[in-house]
Structure formats: C-alpha cells, structure tokens
Design an enzyme around this catalytic site. Structure first.
Site, PDB file in Angstrom:
ATOM      1  N   ASP A   1      28.520 -13.060  21.536  1.00 10.98           N
ATOM      2  CA  ASP A   1      28.201 -13.753  22.779  1.00 10.98           C
ATOM      3  C   ASP A   1      29.350 -14.719  23.063  1.00 10.98           C
ATOM      4  O   ASP A   1      29.487 -15.745  22.393  1.00 10.98           O
ATOM      5  CB  ASP A   1      26.871 -14.496  22.630  1.00 10.98           C
ATOM      6  CG  ASP A   1      26.438 -15.209  23.906  1.00 10.98           C
ATOM      7  OD1 ASP A   1      27.264 -15.332  24.840  1.00 10.98           O
ATOM      8  OD2 ASP A   1      25.293 -15.669  23.961  1.00 10.98           O
ATOM      9  N   HIS A   2      30.174 -14.400  24.062  1.00 13.92           N
ATOM     10  CA  HIS A   2      31.395 -15.176  24.307  1.00 13.92           C
ATOM     11  C   HIS A   2      31.097 -16.573  24.863  1.00 13.92           C
ATOM     12  O   HIS A   2      31.997 -17.415  24.925  1.00 13.92           O
ATOM     13  CB  HIS A   2      32.307 -14.410  25.273  1.00 13.92           C
ATOM     14  CG  HIS A   2      33.760 -14.574  24.974  1.00 13.92           C
ATOM     15  ND1 HIS A   2      34.241 -15.532  24.089  1.00 13.92           N
ATOM     16  CD2 HIS A   2      34.857 -13.910  25.432  1.00 13.92           C
ATOM     17  CE1 HIS A   2      35.549 -15.451  24.025  1.00 13.92           C
ATOM     18  NE2 HIS A   2      35.953 -14.477  24.828  1.00 13.92           N
TER      19      HIS A   2
END
Length: 447
Positions: A419-420
């Site tokens: 999850d950036h």
C-alpha cells in the site's frame, strides 16, 4: 413471556447469513449454552448457542433459508408454563406482532424476499400448517407448486459433488426440504422412484427441461448464485483495487539451502509426527522480515498510520466456499514446529468452514502461495486494512549465478504488493531483501 430468537451477528462484517441447519426442533427444551443451529456467515459456518432457557414453540425461519438479515426473528422460545398456543396469542412479548416475522412454512426464496407483515391469525395458521406438514410423512423430493425441488444449499452442493439426483431423495426437513443428512445416505446417480399412475385420474407428469441461458453473443452459460463468502471477497477486493494504490516489488530467491534445512529438520521431527512444509518456513521468514523492517508491518488508517509490534501473518487458503485467510499469530517469534502444527489445524478448519472469527479476523500482513500449482509469479491484491501481501510462486530449476559462476539452482520468484500510502518503495525493497536473505541463509529461521 415468549422470547424472540434473532439472527445473530457472528462476525463484525456480517449483515446477513444462511440458516444452514437447525439442530433442534419445535417442542424441544433448550438450556443456556445448547447449540441451536448452524449458521453460514460471510466467512464460515458457525454454531449458534442459546442464551435463554425454554421450549421451542415455533421455528420461524426454515433451515436452508438464505439471506436472513441480522436481527430477523428465526424462532420463538416459550418459557416454563407456556405453550405454542400461548405464544401465538401473546405475540412476541415486546410490542411486536409474531405475524411480522417470516413464517417457517415459506420456502427459502419466499422467506428471504418477503418483508411484508401478515395478520396474526394468518401467521398462526401458517405455523400450524407447517407443524402438521412436518408431522406428516414427507413424500420423496417434495416440491413446490412450480415443481422445484426444495433442498438446502449444503444438500445441493453435496448432491452435485456426489452425482446424486435430488429427485430420488426423500426430504426430512420442514416442508419436506432435503437436508444434508438425507443426501449423505443417498446413492450416487440414483433414479427417482416412480409409481404407475392411472391414465384416467393422473395428468401426464411434467418433465423439467434445463436449458442453459445464452449471452448476448450466443455463448451458453449457467447462472450460479454467489454465496456469502464470495460476495464479501468480491466487495473487498474491488474496494482494495479501487482505493489502495498498489506498488509491486519482485525478487528471485535461491531455495536450495532452505530445502536442505527443511529435509534435515523433518528427519529430526519425524518422531514427533511433525512434517514441515516449505510454506511453513516462508511464513516464518515473512514474520522475521517484518520484525527486521517494522516500517512495513503497518496499516493505513486515514489520518493515522498503525505500526504493529507483533507479526500476525494471514495465510491464504482455498476453501470450497471461497478464499479465506486464517492467521498465524506472532509468526516472527514462534518456532517452526508450532507454526506447522497451527497451520495444518487452521487449514483443515478453513476447508470445513469451521474457523472462529478470531482465527481469521485481523492479521498485519498476508502470504499467498500458488507455487504448488506451478504458478511461476503473480501479483496479489492487498487485503485492507493490511499494508502488504507477499505472493510466492513455484520453486524451479533455473540458470543462476552461484559464487560468480553460472550454474543451476532452485529459484523462486516472490512479489510483494504494498500500500503506497503507508509504505514507501525503499521500505518495501528492504522487506523483500530481508525475506530473500532469510530464505537463502535459513539458519536465521531456527534461532
């Protein structure tokens, strides 16, 4: 005063469920703690315990009924000294009329779709009619007016797996509904029993013809209704891909040292009845890697970032009802033998639909292994609110540089989905490097 038994919320995400099986019948005495029914939630089939004492005066929702909303009345419990007639006369005891709940005599489709209230007298007659029909000997494969065979979803699934013709099975459930116990004793491929009707008195039997539908471009298909688990999978994965910005990082891992260690450990543990799988070692490797790179053991929570001090690894398991992820709690600190034992128990319970909520809810990161199916490499979808998932492919012999020279080694591709919003690419790369190092120098997994 009659007591309403309502559809319970057996998991935080449960909004409706399937009343898979009643373990008690009308007239049975119930004590607190007795198992009353089996309920199929959005994740598993769970047992429902009674919290009150009394006698079952009326079963409102028949077993096999799908899409029963949480809070709907499923049965009426009479207290000491009360009878079924008292329950019908007194109503529900909390200001609501018994007629407002779905009658047990309704079919699964009727019970799940009808939300209209009916008069109290009509509900009472419906209840009495259902009781009389249950007492009467059911005919083989009792059908509705539309000649549809009435069977619970579980019974249909078992019959399909065993090749059993449901038309040949006698239903013992309410309204002649075919339940699991009826199908268990039936023979595969059995033809329906027929009697010779009189031409003068009996109409010609209707022969149902199952014609597959056709799509707009002419391809035939058969529509399959989604079960609760599949609905949740579809909703959550759609949300994940639409709202979570994924970043993917892949490394190639040389497995020869890990496979050698596994062989040596299994020779030692054989006397204890423990056999480690490659997946057991990968679970431990991911747990240790998360401990070394804690900035990846996180979840995005709006204006906050939650960083976890314990490595709870959710492991993807393919169950008949759909994908589910039981959790190895504190995987980074547990021994390999304990991980192996717990994983086998959890996987068996997952396939049988018997996981408890605390065994699959939570987790700080996930592992999905499709290597046993020969998949070389894939990108997995993050399971929110977790911040990452590791996708593991098959170990295979490949040309590989060993000590500066080209050779042949057993190599596995592993891809981390991050999850950036919560994990930067550099941090994700550190985690993948730590995982690779632990697998290629696996003594770090046993200390």
């Amino acid at each position: 005063m009659p007591i309403q038994i309502r559809m319970p919320a057996l998991s935080p995400t449960m909004e409706e469920g399937t009343l898979a099986k009643w373990l008690l019948k009308e007239g049975d005495a119930v004590a607190s703690g007795d198992i009353m029914a089996e309920i199929e939630t959005d994740k598993a089939t769970m047992e429902f315990e009674a919290v009150d004492e009394g006698t079952i005066a009326q079963i409102v929702i028949a077993e096999g009924t799908e899409n029963v909303k949480v809070g709907d009345v499923i049965a009426i419990l009479a207290e000491d000294g009360e009878s079924a007639k008292d329950v019908a006369a007194a109503g529900t005891g909390d200001g609501e009329d018994v007629a407002e709940v779905k009658p047990a005599a309704a079919t699964a489709d009727e019970a799940s779709s009808s939300d209209e209230a009916v008069p109290a007298k009509a509900a009472s007659r419906s209840s009495q009619s259902a009781t009389e029909q249950a007492d009467a000997k059911p005919s083989a494969a009792q059908k509705s007016t539309s000649d549809r065979i009435i069977a619970s979803p579980l019974a249909k699934r078992i019959a399909e797996q065993k090749g059993i013709d449901l038309a040949s099975v006698t239903g013992s459930g309410p309204n002649g509904r075919i339940v699991k116990a009826d199908v268990d004793g039936a023979k595969a491929g059995a033809a329906p029993a027929q009697t010779a009707p009189s031409d003068a008195t009996m109409p010609a039997p209707k022969v149902p013809v199952k014609t597959p539908a056709e799509s707009e471009f002419g391809a035939p298909y058969e529509a399959q209704k989604l079960n609760n688990v599949r609905k949740v999978i579809a909703r959550r994965l759609t949300e994940a891909k639409q709202t979570v910005p994924h970043i993917y990082l892949t490394v190639d891992v040389q497995l020869d040292a890990l496979l050698k260690l596994r062989s040596e450990l299994n020779a030692t543990l054989e006397a204890d009845g423990i056999k480690l799988s490659v997946n057991d070692l990968l679970i431990k490797a991911l747990g240790r890697a998360l401990a070394r790179v804690p900035q990846c053991n996180v979840s995005f929570q709006g204006d906050e970032l939650h960083q976890y001090s314990r490595q709870d690894v959710s492991v993807a398991v393919a169950a008949p009802s759909g994908l589910i992820t039981p959790i190895i709690v504190d995987a980074g600190r547990k021994g390999l033998a304990q991980i192996s034992t717990e994983m086998k128990e959890l996987a068996d319970k997952a396939r049988e639909g018997k996981l408890q909520p605390h065994e699959y809810q939570g987790g700080t990161a996930s592992l999905s292994n499709l290597g046993m199916f020969g998949t070389k490499q894939f990108d997995a979808v993050i399971n929110p609110p977790q911040g990452m998932i590791l996708a593991v492919g098959a170990g295979e012999k490949r040309p590989h540089v060993i000590d500066g020279a080209l050779g042949i080694a057993t190599v596995m591709s592993a891809t981390g989905s991050f999850d950036h919003r919560a994990i930067d690419g550099a941090d994700g790369a550190q985690l993948m490097s730590a995982f690779k190092e632990l697998c290629e120098a696996p003594m770090g997994l046993v200390v």
